[in-house]
Motif scaffolding. Structure first.
Motif, mmCIF file in Angstrom:
data_model
loop_
_atom_site.group_PDB
_atom_site.id
_atom_site.type_symbol
_atom_site.label_atom_id
_atom_site.label_comp_id
_atom_site.label_asym_id
_atom_site.label_seq_id
_atom_site.Cartn_x
_atom_site.Cartn_y
_atom_site.Cartn_z
ATOM 1 N N VAL A 123 32.610 28.056 36.862
ATOM 2 C CA VAL A 123 32.759 29.008 37.971
ATOM 3 C C VAL A 123 33.641 30.175 37.540
ATOM 4 C CG1 VAL A 123 33.663 29.333 40.311
ATOM 5 C CG2 VAL A 123 32.317 27.299 39.771
ATOM 6 N N SER A 124 34.738 29.873 36.841
ATOM 7 C CA SER A 124 35.608 30.947 36.350
ATOM 8 C C SER A 124 34.856 31.858 35.389
ATOM 9 C CB SER A 124 36.828 30.350 35.651
ATOM 10 O OG SER A 124 37.629 29.636 36.562
ATOM 11 N N ALA A 125 34.061 31.269 34.507
ATOM 12 C CA ALA A 125 33.309 32.065 33.544
ATOM 13 C C ALA A 125 32.265 32.927 34.227
ATOM 14 C CB ALA A 125 32.648 31.153 32.514
ATOM 15 N N MET A 126 31.576 32.372 35.231
ATOM 16 C CA MET A 126 30.545 33.134 35.934
ATOM 17 C C MET A 126 31.137 34.361 36.619
ATOM 18 S SD MET A 126 28.049 32.004 39.098
ATOM 19 C CE MET A 126 29.436 31.750 40.199
ATOM 20 N N LEU A 127 32.316 34.188 37.216
ATOM 21 C CA LEU A 127 32.924 35.282 37.977
ATOM 22 C C LEU A 127 33.849 36.146 37.131
ATOM 23 C CD1 LEU A 127 33.768 33.304 41.243
ATOM 24 C CD2 LEU A 127 31.794 34.789 40.806
ATOM 25 N N GLY A 128 33.881 35.886 35.823
ATOM 26 C CA GLY A 128 34.819 36.590 34.962
ATOM 27 C C GLY A 128 34.277 37.823 34.293
ATOM 28 N N GLY A 129 33.052 38.178 34.618
ATOM 29 C CA GLY A 129 32.469 39.355 33.982
ATOM 30 C C GLY A 129 33.000 40.660 34.551
ATOM 31 N N GLU A 130 32.628 41.763 33.926
ATOM 32 C CA GLU A 130 33.098 43.082 34.370
ATOM 33 C C GLU A 130 32.323 43.598 35.571
ATOM 34 O OE1 GLU A 130 32.967 45.699 31.065
ATOM 35 O OE2 GLU A 130 34.401 44.543 29.864
ATOM 36 N N ALA A 131 31.092 43.145 35.740
ATOM 37 C CA ALA A 131 30.271 43.622 36.856
ATOM 38 C C ALA A 131 30.844 43.096 38.177
ATOM 39 C CB ALA A 131 28.829 43.150 36.689
ATOM 40 N N PRO A 132 30.762 43.881 39.247
ATOM 41 C CA PRO A 132 31.318 43.470 40.536
ATOM 42 C C PRO A 132 30.435 42.481 41.294
ATOM 43 C CG PRO A 132 30.304 45.636 40.745
ATOM 44 C CD PRO A 132 30.225 45.263 39.285
ATOM 45 N N ALA A 133 29.267 42.145 40.755
ATOM 46 C CA ALA A 133 28.337 41.268 41.471
ATOM 47 C C ALA A 133 28.959 39.895 41.703
ATOM 48 C CB ALA A 133 27.039 41.126 40.677
ATOM 49 N N LYS A 134 28.598 39.294 42.817
ATOM 50 C CA LYS A 134 29.042 37.934 43.109
ATOM 51 C C LYS A 134 28.027 37.298 44.043
ATOM 52 C CE LYS A 134 31.861 39.451 47.029
ATOM 53 N NZ LYS A 134 33.229 39.590 47.587
ATOM 54 N N PRO A 135 27.819 35.994 43.938
ATOM 55 C CA PRO A 135 26.891 35.336 44.861
ATOM 56 C C PRO A 135 27.485 35.274 46.264
ATOM 57 C CG PRO A 135 28.029 33.726 43.499
ATOM 58 C CD PRO A 135 28.426 35.072 42.980
ATOM 59 N N LYS A 136 26.613 35.163 47.256
ATOM 60 C CA LYS A 136 27.084 34.990 48.627
ATOM 61 C C LYS A 136 27.500 33.552 48.887
ATOM 62 C CE LYS A 136 24.026 38.606 50.485
ATOM 63 N NZ LYS A 136 23.341 38.933 49.193
ATOM 64 N N LEU A 137 26.874 32.639 48.137
ATOM 65 C CA LEU A 137 27.059 31.215 48.409
ATOM 66 C C LEU A 137 27.025 30.430 47.109
ATOM 67 C CD1 LEU A 137 27.079 28.688 50.288
ATOM 68 C CD2 LEU A 137 24.588 28.931 50.468
ATOM 69 N N LEU A 138 27.970 29.508 46.950
ATOM 70 C CA LEU A 138 27.965 28.583 45.834
ATOM 71 C C LEU A 138 27.758 27.173 46.389
ATOM 72 C CD1 LEU A 138 29.818 28.696 42.585
ATOM 73 C CD2 LEU A 138 29.992 26.558 43.842
ATOM 74 N N VAL A 139 26.751 26.487 45.868
ATOM 75 C CA VAL A 139 26.434 25.121 46.283
ATOM 76 C C VAL A 139 26.866 24.205 45.153
ATOM 77 C CG1 VAL A 139 24.631 23.542 47.066
ATOM 78 C CG2 VAL A 139 24.466 25.990 47.608
ATOM 79 N N GLU A 140 27.915 23.424 45.386
ATOM 80 C CA GLU A 140 28.516 22.619 44.319
ATOM 81 C C GLU A 140 28.107 21.157 44.503
ATOM 82 O OE1 GLU A 140 29.927 21.149 41.324
ATOM 83 O OE2 GLU A 140 30.887 20.249 43.083
ATOM 84 N N CYS A 141 27.366 20.630 43.523
ATOM 85 C CA CYS A 141 26.734 19.315 43.652
ATOM 86 C C CYS A 141 27.406 18.214 42.843
ATOM 87 C CB CYS A 141 25.265 19.408 43.226
ATOM 88 S SG CYS A 141 24.299 20.623 44.135
ATOM 89 N N SER A 142 28.455 18.531 42.106
ATOM 90 C CA SER A 142 29.099 17.545 41.243
ATOM 91 C C SER A 142 29.950 16.580 42.065
ATOM 92 C CB SER A 142 29.966 18.254 40.197
ATOM 93 O OG SER A 142 29.270 19.334 39.616
ATOM 94 N N SER A 143 30.356 15.463 41.441
ATOM 95 C CA SER A 143 31.252 14.505 42.092
ATOM 96 C C SER A 143 32.688 14.845 41.706
ATOM 97 C CB SER A 143 30.922 13.073 41.648
ATOM 98 O OG SER A 143 29.661 12.686 42.137
ATOM 99 N N ILE A 144 33.422 15.451 42.640
ATOM 100 C CA ILE A 144 34.817 15.817 42.403
ATOM 101 C C ILE A 144 35.654 15.372 43.597
ATOM 102 C CG2 ILE A 144 34.273 17.730 40.863
ATOM 103 C CD1 ILE A 144 34.638 19.657 43.174
#
Length: 308
Positions: A77-98
């Protein structure tokens, strides 16, 4: 009509591949990313785009994450949102067991970025997914669940909304604790019946047709009868979820003696080097403790999971 929104998928392991495959086959506008790109490339034949960089997925409307541990979730998640572009998803669906705690931490972090989080762990494995019998349990804002539901339905026939916050996490933890306890119990009674002279296939055929039979007991019967322990869920992952369950039990002051014993049995199995095959090897450990050696019975057994 196919949903026009774009979907990102992070994590192409045994579960992630099968889930993303169903989205692709349903016609979703899918972009996938995996640390090992080669694992994702077969999805291109189904119309999915294979991202060269994880930051490409930030431009998707909805992003699913299906990885193994909290460290993996945090990293991707940090890597996905760490780019220079301002784009971001509206929704993140997290399916892992945490755990509940780190899920709440993730929710707060995403909220600061204006991103909704839907906790959506699952019940099933790759074969269950292919049979069309996977199920989601979801929590978070109701609007987030409603927004994700069309995609959840492409993957699985069942999706349950259990409320706000991290409630889906405790449901999944309870589910996997039950998975461990039930499998250990099934191993014990199967070995008892065998040592008394009943073939495993005959005993389990009776159990599966009785009021005690279940989708799960039928599914594990081929492994128990023919000792085919191809991995569906590793002992290490089961131990992790038992630990999460016992941590939650301490937090909520709930005694869990059966879960505690099962956790120790799983640890014993791992200590004996039984780590690379399916957790159904609990049967082998029980047989060893009972003074018997198991052999495959080589009997054709239906697991009840015909592909959908």
């Amino acid at each position: 009509m196919t949903d026009p929104r774009s979907v990102g998928w992070i994590g192409i392991g045994r579960m992630g591949y099968a889930m993303a495959e169903r989205l692709a086959k349903a016609g979703a506008r899918l972009t996938v990313w995996n640390r090992t790109r080669a694992k994702a490339e077969p999805l291109a034949a189904l119309g999915a785009k294979v991202a060269a960089d994880i930051t490409e997925l930030a431009a998707c409307d909805v992003v699913f994450v299906m990885v193994s541990t909290w460290k993996d979730v945090e990293a991707v998640v940090s890597a996905m949102l760490g780019g220079e572009a301002p784009a971001k998803p509206k929704l993140l669906v997290e399916c892992s067991s945490i755990s509940l705690e780190v899920s709440a931490q993730l929710r707060a972090t995403l909220r600061e970025r204006g991103i909704d989080l839907l906790a959506a762990p699952v019940s099933g494995n790759a074969k269950v997914i292919k049979a069309g019998k996977l199920s989601f349990v979801c929590s978070g804002p109701r609007a987030a669940y409603d927004a994700a539901l069309p995609f959840l339905r492409m993957i699985a026939p069942a999706a349950s909304y259990v409320g706000e916050g991290e409630l889906a996490r405790i449901v999944k933890i309870c589910h996997n604790v039950f998975l461990g306890v039930v499998t250990q119990s099934l191993a014990e009674i199967t070995v008892l019946a065998q040592k008394a002279g009943v073939p495993r296939h005959a005993f389990l055929a009776f159990m599966n047709d009785s009021v005690m039979g279940s989708t799960f007991s039928r599914y594990k019967t081929p492994a128990f009868v023919n000792l085919d322990f191809k991995v569906t869920f590793t002992p290490e992952l089961l131990r992790k979820d038992l630990d999460l369950g016992l941590d939650a039990a301490r937090r909520f002051d709930v005694p869990m003696p059966l879960a505690s014993i099962t956790r120790d049995v799983v640890q014993t199995m791992m200590g004996r080097g039984m780590v690379d095959q399916d957790f159904a090897q609990l049967l082998v450990l029980q047989a060893q403790a009972s003074g018997i050696a198991l052999s495959p019975e080589n009997v054709p057994v239906d697991d009840g999971l015909a592909p959908a």
